[in-house]
Enzyme design. Sequence first.
Site, short mmCIF file in Angstrom:
data_model
loop_
_atom_site.label_atom_id
_atom_site.label_comp_id
_atom_site.label_asym_id
_atom_site.label_seq_id
_atom_site.Cartn_x
_atom_site.Cartn_y
_atom_site.Cartn_z
N THR A 44 5.61 -2.72 19.88
CA THR A 44 5.00 -3.75 19.26
C THR A 44 6.56 -4.49 18.31
O THR A 44 5.99 -3.68 17.36
CB THR A 44 3.57 -3.94 18.60
OG1 THR A 44 2.49 -3.45 19.93
CG2 THR A 44 2.39 -4.43 18.29
N PHE B 212 5.91 -6.34 14.80
CA PHE B 212 5.22 -6.19 13.16
C PHE B 212 6.30 -6.94 12.73
O PHE B 212 6.80 -7.24 12.38
CB PHE B 212 5.00 -5.49 12.70
CG PHE B 212 3.73 -4.02 13.40
CD1 PHE B 212 2.16 -4.07 13.27
CD2 PHE B 212 4.12 -3.33 14.82
CE1 PHE B 212 1.49 -2.92 14.18
CE2 PHE B 212 3.69 -2.64 15.32
CZ PHE B 212 2.35 -2.43 15.21
#
Length: 689
Positions: free
Chosen positions: A286, A288
Site C-alpha cells: 500500500t 500512503f
Amino acid sequence: MGANRPDEGSSVSDQQPKIGGLRQQLDEVDSGIVGLIARRSRIIADIARAKEHSSKAVQDPDRERQVLAAVEATATELGVSASLVRRIFRELIGDSVAQQARHLTGEGAVRHRVAFQGSAHAYSDAAARKYLAGLGAEGDLTGYGTFREAIDALLAGAADLAVLPIENTTAGSINQVYALLRERDLFIVGEETWKVDHCLAAVQDVPLNSLTRILSHPQGLEQCAQFLQSLPGAVPTSYFDTAGAMAAVAASGDPRVAAIGSPEAADAYGLVVLRHGIADTEDNYTRFVVLSGAAAPVDVRIACKTSLILVTRHEEGALLRCLEILSGSGHSLTKLESRPRPGRPWEYLFFIDFEGNVAEPRTAAALDELKAAAQYIKVLGSYPAKALRHSPQPGSLPDTAAESPADVLEAVVADEPSAVRRSRQYRLVDRSARPADTVVTVGNLLVGGDSFVVMAGPCSVENADQITSTARFVRDQGAHVLRGGVFKPRTSPYAFQGLGWEGLELLVRAGHETGLPVITEVMAVEQVQRMAKEADILQIGARNMQNFDLLREVGKLDRPVLLKRGLSSTIEEWLAAAEYIVAQGNQQVILCERGIRTFESATRNTLDLSAVVVVRERSHLPVIVDPSHGTGRRGYVAPMAWAARAAGAHGLLIEVHPAPEKALSDADQSLSFGEFAALMARLAAVPGP
Ligand code: PEP
Ligand code: MN
C-alpha cells in the site's frame, strides 16, 4: 508467535535446556545484527557529512544496484534466501537515504502530531510510524473514524500531518482520498509504502478447521479470498478495519473467531498467529501519502516526486500534449489516474505523479508549460520519493538539459524584438506562451476563439420575480449566461449591498429553470469556496482587480473566472492580475473591459474599446465588453455593444431589468426588456470575431 500446535507432540519438556541454549545463541546473533546496523548508520552519517557541500543527489541508483547484487551473491553463496536478503537490504538502503536526507534538511528533533484513519495498530498507523522513523522524528498519532475526519483534524490545526492510503497494488486506487485531494486545500509532503503482510490470528492456538468466523476489513477479506475458500466452515465477516478486527477478537475471548490483519496488530492485542502470509498475492503493497496544510520545499539533491491534478483543454490530443511536455523535459511519469470531473458528465480529471521537484528550474519550467497547455492544474506538492522506479536524478542533469522546453521558451522570448515582448510581469497569459486562443468552457458553452457570448441580467438580484422574469426574457432573446450580483461593491455603505447568499439561491434557481449558466461577483476570499459550488462563472469586480489574495484563491478553483479591468488600471496591470489566477493553476480566465476613469465626465466611465484589440494581440485569453458600466447611460449601451463586437470582443456583459427606473442599483444604465431586444436584434448584423 509460531507456537507449536497442541497436536504436534507433547513431550517437549526434556528438550527445554537445549532450546534454552540455542535461544541464547540466537539472542547474541540478534544483538550482533543490531550492532552492525548501528555501525552501518555511523558510516552513513560520515558519508552524509562528506556530501554536505556537494550538489550530488542523495540517492545513487547505480550504487544501490551494486550493493543489492553484492549482498544477494553473498547470500546465495552462504545458502540463505537471496530474496530475504534483498528485502532486508532494501529497507536498510531506504533508511540510509532517509538518514542522509535528514542531514540535509536538519529534520529530526521536532514532534509531529499525525492523524490517520483507523484504530491503533492499523496499517495506516504502522505506515505513519515508519514515515516518522524515516524522518528520525517523534510523533503523537491519532486514529480517526474516516479519511474525511482525519483531514478535518489536519486543517483545523489539531494535527500537523495526515497519513492516508492512496493505492494498493492488489486492490487499486482509493477513490475517497483522491476526492479529498481535489476538494480540500491539501499538500502532499511525503509518501510511504507498506508491505501488507496479512496473517490470521486468534486468542489461542487452535486448528484452522475449528474456526467459525473470520473478521477483517473488506479489503483484507478480498485480498485473502483464496485462503478463505480453503476454510468453508468459517464465515468471513466485514469489520471497519483490520486492527479493530484483531481488537474485537481479543475482547471476545472466543477461540472460534479469528481476524485477518498485520502480525504487529496481532502482537499488540496478545493474539496468537495461526498462519502467516495468507494473502493471495505475495507482493501486496500500500502506498500512503503524507499530507499537510502547507507546501514544504525540498532540497533539490533529494530525489522527489511531484503530484498534480490536471484538466485538459477540449482539444484533440490534449492529454498527449501534456504528457509530452513532461517526458520532453526529462520527467518520467510514475502514475496517471483518471477520475470523473464532478458536475461535468463524461469529463475527466487526471492525477499525475512524476519524478521531479518544483524547486528545480527544469520542473518549474515544465509546470509553466503544462499550465499553458491545460485548462486547470492543481500542484499537490513535491516530496521525497520512497517508491522510485528508476533513475533520472535531480542535481545531476543530463547534458541535454540546455535544450529543455523552458530554455527553448526562454530562447524564443529572448529572440523576440523588444517591441513585441512588452512585459516581464506576466508570462503564462502572454500570447507567446500559447499562440492559439484560449477557449473557456462553461458547460456546453464556449467563450473565446470564434464564439460570441452574451451575458445578461440585472445589476443586482432583488427578488425571485425580478430575476426569474429577466432570466426568461434574456434567454428568449438569445442570451447565453444569466448575470446577477448578490454581493455588491457599492461606493456608499448606505447603498443597497445585495441579498448575499439568499440572492445566490434565487439566481441559481432562475438559471436552472431557464437552462442558463450563471455569473455573479465574489468579493471576499471567504466567499470563494461556497460560491464556486453554485455559480458557473465567478466574477472579480473592477474594484478587486488587484486584490491579490482573492485572485490567488480563485486561481485554485476548477471554475471559470471573469476578471474585470480595474477602474484605473493599465492593460499591463490587468494582464498581470490575470497572471495571478493562471499561475495558481486555473487557466479558465475571461477578461472583461468595463470602462476606465478618465477626465471625461459625459459618461460614467470611458469605455476603452481599443483594449479589446490590444488584449487580443498580447494575450490568448478571451476578452468581453461591459458597455453598461462602460458608459453608465442606457442610451449609449447598444451602440457600444455593437462596436465591441465589431472590434473583435468575444462577448458582452449587459445589465437588464424588468423596470430599470426602479432598479436598486445602477438604474441609469440598465436596459428595459424592449431595449435589450432591440440591441440583440441588430447584434447579429455586426460581423463577429
Ligand atoms: C457589476 O458588474 O455589477 C459591477 C459591480 O461591475 P464593476 O466591478 O465593473 O463595477
Ligand atoms: Mn452594476
